[in-house]
Design an enzyme around this catalytic site. Structure first.
Site: not given
Ligand code: AMP
Length: 390
Positions: A34, A199, A349, A372
């Site tokens: 950064r 999620k 991210g 974010g």
């Molecule tokens: P996000 O911050 O919502 O983009 O989520 C990223 C996270 O999603 C990472 O830490 C991944 O390990 C998790 N992730 C990706 N695929 C899966 C899965 N099939 N089951 C559980 N976690 C997952």
């Protein structure tokens, strides 16, 4: 929007809001990416004979004990090394001593002010955009340059507060981010969205905003299982976002021709990198299994769609990329995009971290650093840090 190029900086006191929110361990900077990202704007101001005054937050300040952990002085040292010049540092975020230092500055000098969130200790003045604080910081300069993309979705005193009281513009880092992300406002077609991550709840705004513009949305990651569940497919112990099954159902009904789901997945019995895994069709997941990555047939299916894409935005990894065994789907698609030169924006991210781990981050068209801020841009929201400048 005005940029730093639009102003005469000569002999001016130029306040630059940077993003020096770097990872720290035991008082040392773990990753200076950064800081390096902020250099072009700072160097430009130096080269144009400004008196350069830098502001940034670092971490969160909730109590006295957080102050020492989030002291910006090590950033001043790092900056001195990178810019190969002495950097002034003000321990204080306001007051006579700071003002005297600014008065003594020569053209081309650089001053870094202590962590703006030191002001949070007394009533969250920085984070709640206390009007008096924004006015005070604005009074220290002749021009304000916002170059901290990571905080433009927040209204803080050090961005919105200053911008509301002083001539303002953006720096090179924000300009680069906006140039890349604005491709998505009116994208060339086929426009393909890749959505992964954990999620559904976190991505509803992005899905709703992009589904109308996109030709295809390719779903992967943990969130794919809530979509599969919405189609009455048994997902075993895979990640489920119960509250959003209905949202997924609605999306699948309304945009049946756009939303693509995995057809096979890598499954195992425990959430660890140590267990054996198997690849299975999504119709065959047992009760005691969880899906942690997309399978090779899904990779092939998604690659066929991506092959014709003119623009791709990708948010969230397609599997648990932190585990060696389950990063393959994400890495294969990343490699396909790079090998075929498909204009792709990685939306902040974890997907940027995954690309970085795979050594591919610098080979994609744009890796957005905003977290974010990037998400809120993708949701189509107005960003207070930019509105204040406009
Ligand atoms: P996000 O911050 O919502 O983009 O989520 C990223 C996270 O999603 C990472 O830490 C991944 O390990 C998790 N992730 C990706 N695929 C899966 C899965 N099939 N089951 C559980 N976690 C997952």
């Amino acid at each position: 929007m005005k940029t730093i190029r639009d102003f005469d900086l000569n002999d001016k006191k130029v306040l630059i809001r940077c993003d020096f929110n770097v990872p720290m361990k035991d008082g040392k900077i773990v990753d200076n990416t950064r800081i390096i990202g902020a250099l072009p704007t700072i160097q430009y101001a130096i080269d144009h004979n400004a008196k350069v005054i830098l502001l940034s937050h670092l971490g969160r300040i909730k109590e006295e004990a957080d102050l020492a952990k989030n002291d910006l002085s090590s950033v001043a040292e790092e900056l001195a090394e990178l810019l190969k010049k002495d950097i002034l540092f003000s321990e204080k975020t306001r007051g006579e001593e700071l003002e005297a230092t600014i008065d003594s500055m020569q053209d081309g000098d650089v001053l870094l002010i202590q962590n703006t969130r030191y002001e949070d200790l007394d009533g969250k003045k920085e984070s709640k955009n206390d009007p008096e604080l924004g006015r005070y910081w604005a009074s220290l300069g002749d021009l304000f340059v916002n170059d901290a993309f990571g905080t433009i979705h927040r209204a803080h005193a050090s961005n919105v507060g200053i911008a509301s009281n002083l001539d303002s513009c953006i720096g090179f880092l924000i300009e680069k981010e906006l140039n890349a992300l604005s491709i998505l406002d009116n994208p060339e077609h086929p426009f393909v969205v890749i959505m992964g991550g954990a999620k559904v709840a976190d991505k509803i705004g992005v899905i709703e905003n992009l589904v109308t513009k996109a030709d295809k949305i390719l779903i992967g990651g943990g969130m794919a299982f809530t979509f599969l569940k919405a189609k009455n497919i048994e997902i075993g112990k895979s990640l489920l976002d119960e509250e959003n099954i209905d949202f997924c159902k609605k999306m699948l009904e309304r945009y049946a021709d756009k939303i693509e789901l995995p057809i096979d997945v890598a499954v195992t019995n425990e959430y660890t990198n140590d267990e054996k895994y198997r690849t299975k069709s999504v119709d065959n997941i047992s009760n005691d299994e969880m899906g942690l990555d997309i399978g090779p047939e899904t990779v092939e299916k998604y690659e066929k769609i991506l092959a014709t894409a003119r623009v791709v935005i990708w948010n969230g990894p397609l599997g648990v990329y932190e585990f060696d065994k389950y990063k393959k789907g994400t890495d294969d698609i990343l490699k396909f995009i790079v090998d075929n030169n498909i204009k792709t924006i990685l939306g902040g991210g974890d997907i940027v971290a995954a690309a970085s781990n795979a050594g591919l981050k610098d080979k994609v068209y744009h890796a957005s650093t905003g977290g974010g801020a990037t998400l809120e841009y993708l949701e189509g929201k107005k960003l207070p840090g930019l509105e204040a400048i406009k």
